[in-house]
Design an enzyme around this catalytic site. Structure first.
Site, short mmCIF file in Angstrom:
data_model
loop_
_atom_site.label_atom_id
_atom_site.label_comp_id
_atom_site.label_asym_id
_atom_site.label_seq_id
_atom_site.Cartn_x
_atom_site.Cartn_y
_atom_site.Cartn_z
N CYS A 254 5.91 8.78 26.36
CA CYS A 254 5.83 10.13 25.93
C CYS A 254 7.49 10.60 25.83
CB CYS A 254 5.34 11.08 26.96
SG CYS A 254 3.56 10.81 27.01
N ARG B 265 -1.88 14.78 15.57
CA ARG B 265 -1.55 15.89 16.63
C ARG B 265 -0.33 16.73 15.94
NH1 ARG B 265 -1.49 12.78 22.60
NH2 ARG B 265 -3.48 12.14 22.39
N CYS C 159 9.44 12.71 30.86
CA CYS C 159 8.30 13.07 30.73
C CYS C 159 7.94 13.98 31.90
CB CYS C 159 7.30 12.02 30.65
SG CYS C 159 6.86 11.06 32.10
N CYS D 243 5.27 6.38 33.31
CA CYS D 243 4.18 5.45 33.07
C CYS D 243 4.77 4.70 31.74
CB CYS D 243 2.89 6.09 32.95
SG CYS D 243 2.48 6.61 31.37
N CYS E 93 0.86 14.78 35.95
CA CYS E 93 0.06 14.07 35.04
C CYS E 93 -0.76 12.75 35.61
CB CYS E 93 1.27 13.15 34.08
SG CYS E 93 0.53 11.98 32.89
N LYS F 5 -5.04 8.29 19.49
CA LYS F 5 -4.16 9.51 19.14
C LYS F 5 -3.39 8.85 17.83
CE LYS F 5 -0.94 7.96 22.52
NZ LYS F 5 -0.20 8.26 23.69
N LYS G 247 0.17 10.13 15.46
CA LYS G 247 1.41 11.20 15.33
C LYS G 247 2.04 10.93 13.95
CE LYS G 247 1.99 10.70 20.33
NZ LYS G 247 2.68 10.37 21.37
N ARG H 95 -1.53 22.61 25.70
CA ARG H 95 -0.61 22.11 24.56
C ARG H 95 -0.77 22.94 23.39
NH1 ARG H 95 -0.60 16.01 23.88
NH2 ARG H 95 0.35 16.35 25.95
#
Length: 561
Positions: free
Chosen positions: A474, A141, A425, A470, A431, A204, A206, A72
């Site tokens: 995302c 990120r 996603c 899931c 994934c 994470k 964002k 990414r």
């Protein structure tokens, strides 16, 4: 004090994200990495994955999984030059199956990169002045911003602040340069991380910058957000938002999506100091024992917003003012040509699920490559998986239109409103978290939902549908009017009732439903919507007003300020 999670121990022992990554990459006995190194790899911008379509067959043949890597890129604000596009295109064709994917974080992903090609890929990106550091893992990120910084001076400022924020919050370790770019090796103690500390963030993180009236970045879905306040055409500051996040875990009621709180107003020059204070407060108070409880949203829920605001004011030295009025009207993209404040033009192209490849009668990878060879402006990736050709002089439009038509890059924007705004996603087969299909299932799903809409005379009605494999969210399904969240192969939780401004979460309507059950529920609701809706009423607003998904909350059909 609670025992740190296994991931915390890996980070603590990593010597500034080095671990034994170099040794794992050099190991020719496996196509994958050692477990601890696979975890550290995320903070370098890559995930170890395997081809799940072949997983069982390989297991029966006593072979290891077909390990491949997702890479990414860090593209603050989604800004990419034509030269960078050409370099990224070349890497995709050589190492990533001739396919590019645009993500909901305004960046590119490569899928299917082999371990032996990882270092070469990173080096080629660096030569194009692009890197991957801190695009995954427990750090801030890719910082996203309203898509077209040339739309107004405020948009240009937002894009610049996204770049500055991204640079400010980058890890200071030189591990990335050592491992991927053959930089000098560390001798002695690892570099100090003044913002992150030796174990980085608990989870994470964002960040997004939005410029009303468009909430195209879904700013309330982020840990940290800044809503531009524009007065008399000038950017006067930002409303700060904190504590958003859409991830959850099936069957664990303690996890849930959450919209960010508006915490106050700050002048532009305070943005970096306040952002750093938010990050360091989460560094020090986030949960490091339970990763499912480690996002900033839970820190704020546990300690309260007033406590958190006082903490970031103490750390930053900035006193937040009262939040100023703002109004969002949409969270989608605008297609076709738009003229910017500087007289130049931009055109947004619809890229379904963000997938750019040469397929059948849609040679989009080749088309965007040809455009990059003549384009004199730049590209802007959007948070809705689309791409904008920006900075176009009026006299250059005709040539670009010819290329767009020749390579059928305008095909998707001629679809229904449902099809133009849908997000998905990646999910299967790459994934490792996916429980159900998303990107590969989206075309079939859209066709069947479009048939229902047409049967009720609703084919022209705007409607947002988002699907993920899931519950991590995302593609931001919890904000959609129709959200499908993978539960098992062919089965999804159906969520309904998001709004068109990214300011209202939807709710679970039916759990663990297969396609006939989902379509049956939507058919009945579309029938009622066609018969009972008010003029210009969106589907999500109708569901709340009519009581079909519970009593309407205050302001359900209005735009909150």
């Amino acid at each position: 004090m609670s025992e740190p999670s296994p991931v915390e121990k890996i980070k603590a022992a990593s010597r500034g994200l080095r671990g034994t990554l170099a040794e794992s990459l050099a190991d020719r006995t496996s196509g994958g990495l050692a477990d601890d190194d696979a975890q550290l790899l995320r903070l370098h911008g890559s995930y170890q994955q395997d081809d799940r379509d072949s997983r069982e067959q390989r297991r029966l043949q006593k072979q290891e999984p077909l390990w491949r890597f997702m890479v990414r890129l860090r593209v603050p604000g989604g800004v990419c030059t034509p030269a960078q596009w050409l370099a990224i295109d070349s890497i995709a064709r050589r190492y990533a199956g001739a396919s590019l994917r645009l993500t909901t974080r305004q960046t590119f992903q490569f899928h299917g990169v082999a371990k032996d090609d990882l270092k070469t890929t990173m080096g080629a990106l660096n030569a194009a002045l692009v890197d991957t550091i801190a695009t995954c893992g427990d750090v801030n990120r890719n910082v996203i911003a309203s898509s077209n910084p040339v739309e107004s001076p405020a948009h240009a400022a937002a894009g610049e602040w996204a770049r500055r924020l991204s640079e400010h919050l980058l890890p200071k370790t030189r591990a990335y340069h050592e491992i991927w770019l053959d930089g000098a090796k560390l001798a002695g103690s690892p570099e100090a991380e003044p913002v992150y500390g030796p174990t980085y963030l608990p989870r994470k993180f964002k960040a997004a910058i939005a410029v009303p009236p468009s909430n195209d970045v879904d700013v309330f879905a982020h840990d940290l957000g800044f809503i531009a306040i524009v007065e008399a055409g000038q950017l006067t500051g930002f409303n700060l938002t904190v504590g958003g996040g859409l991830g959850a875990t099936h069957g664990d009621a303690s996890t849930h999506p959450r919209l960010a709180d508006v915490a106050g107003f700050l002048p532009p020059e305070a943005l970096l100091a306040v952002a750093e204070a938010v990050v360091t407060a989460q560094r020090d108070f986030g949960d490091r024992s339970n990763r499912k409880h480690a996002r900033l949203k839970y820190t704020i829920e546990d300690r309260g917003l007033p406590w958190f605001v006082a903490e970031i004011e103490r750390r930053s030295g900035v006193t937040l003012g009262q939040a100023r009025p703002f109004a969002f009207t949409s969270n989608g993209d605008r297609f076709g040509w738009q003229q910017g404040y500087d007289g130049r033009w931009s055109r947004t192209l619809r890229i379904p699920a963000g997938r750019i490849a040469d397929r059948f009668d849609q040679p989009w990878l080749s088309g965007l490559r040809e455009i990059a060879r003549v384009h004199q402006g730049d590209y802007r990736l959007t948070a809705n998986q689309n791409v904008t050709i920006a900075g176009v002089a009026a006299e250059a439009r005709a040539a670009l239109d010819d290329l767009i038509a020749r390579y059928r890059l305008d095909a998707a924007e001629r679809g229904t409103p449902l099809r133009r705004d849908a997000l998905a996603c990646v999910a299967l087969p790459t994934c490792p978290l996916a429980m159900a299909e998303a990107e590969r299932y989206l075309p079939q799903l859209l066709g069947r939902v479009e048939s229902l809409l047409e049967a009720h005379g609703l084919e022209g009605a705007p409607l947002s549908l988002r699907i993920t494999g899931c519950p991590n969210g995302c593609a931001r399904p919890y904000l959609a009017e129709i959200g499908l969240i993978g539960k098992a192969p062919g089965r999804y939780n159906l969520h309904l009732g998001g709004d068109a401004r990214g300011q209202r979460l939807n709710v679970l309507y039916r759990e663990n439903a297969d396609e006939p059950q989902i379509l049956g529920e939507l058919d009945a609701l579309f029938l009622a919507y066609a018969a009972e809706r008010h003029a210009d009423e969106r589907f999500g607003d109708f569901l709340w007003r009519s009581g079909r998904i519970g009593p309407a909350p205050p302001g359900a059909a209005a735009t909150p300020a």
